[in-house]
Every structure is written in structure tokens, then in C-alpha cells.
Write a protein that holds these residues in place. Structure first.
Motif, PDB file in Angstrom:
ATOM      1  N   THR A   1      -2.392  32.973 -49.015  1.00  0.00           N
ATOM      2  CA  THR A   1      -1.742  31.376 -49.161  1.00  0.00           C
ATOM      3  C   THR A   1      -0.327  31.388 -48.791  1.00  0.00           C
ATOM      4  O   THR A   1       0.357  32.280 -48.342  1.00  0.00           O
ATOM      5  CB  THR A   1      -2.184  31.273 -50.972  1.00  0.00           C
ATOM      6  N   LYS A   2      -0.048  29.961 -48.886  1.00  0.00           N
ATOM      7  CA  LYS A   2       1.548  29.706 -48.610  1.00  0.00           C
ATOM      8  C   LYS A   2       2.335  30.438 -49.633  1.00  0.00           C
ATOM      9  O   LYS A   2       3.269  31.105 -49.083  1.00  0.00           O
ATOM     10  CB  LYS A   2       1.602  28.224 -48.495  1.00  0.00           C
TER      11      LYS A   2
ATOM     12  N   LYS B   1       1.614  33.411 -42.456  1.00  0.00           N
ATOM     13  CA  LYS B   1       0.340  32.846 -42.744  1.00  0.00           C
ATOM     14  C   LYS B   1      -0.398  32.510 -41.595  1.00  0.00           C
ATOM     15  O   LYS B   1      -1.781  32.515 -41.562  1.00  0.00           O
ATOM     16  CB  LYS B   1       0.786  31.393 -43.694  1.00  0.00           C
TER      17      LYS B   1
END
Length: 101
Positions: A62-63, A51
Motif C-alpha cells: 500500500t501507499k 510502490k
């Protein structure tokens, strides 16, 4: 040592990363706490690094997406299927390791 051009080096490193991720996806018996205790990093670290690399390039990741890439499935699914409760010994080893960093 042979000279390797930057593109080839990047391609080789990417191949190694993909192989490491595939290996960890296959080795669901290896718990993240064991990886942390032995190597100082785990699947979550890899997903965070992925990330961070995407963020540095301005790429939307996104995470949850980075974790799914590393785990091979949604993180919550992996935890439900494969994550075990850490033993007191594992927790003590983790605590001792984090005190030294």
C-alpha cells in the motif's frame, strides 16, 4: 569498466537504495521541499517509486506501507515529529522549479 552480472548489479543497486533511505531517515532536518528544490525528488517520490515497482511485480504494497518503509515510521508520525512549515522562499523556489518541468 568491469563487467558486472545482472544479479550483482541488482544487489549493489539495492544496497545503495537501502543506504540512501537510511541516510534520509537519519537526516530528519532535511525537509522534503528542500530535497525537491535541490534534487527534484523527495522521500515521497522514493516511496511512490517503491510502490510502483511493487505494483509492476504484482506485489501487495500500500501507499502507507511504502511510505513507512522510506520514512522508517508511519508518514503521519514523521510529519508530526519532523515536518516544518515551508517558508515563503522555499515555496517560491518550488513553484519556480515546477514551472520549468
Amino acid at each position: 569498466m568491469h563487467e558486472i552480472d545482472e544479479t550483482t548489479r541488482t544487489e549493489l543497486e539495492a544496497a545503495v537504495f537501502r543506504r540512501l533511505v537510511a541516510h534520509l531517515q537519519a537526516r530528519t532536518d532535511v525537509q522534503n521541499i528542500d530535497l525537491m528544490n535541490l534534487a527534484g525528488f523527495c522521500r515521497n517520490c522514493l516511496s511512490n517509486w517503491l510502490k510502483e515497482a511493487a505494483d509492476a511485480r504484482g506485489l501487495p504494497l500500500t501507499k502507507e506501507e511504502s511510505r513507512e518503509h522510506v520514512y522508517g515510521m508511519p508518514y503521519e508520525t514523521w510529519k508530526a515529529k519532523h515536518q516544518k512549515e515551508a517558508t515563503p522562499e522555499q515555496q517560491a523556489a518550488f513553484a519556480a522549479q515546477t514551472e520549468t518541468h
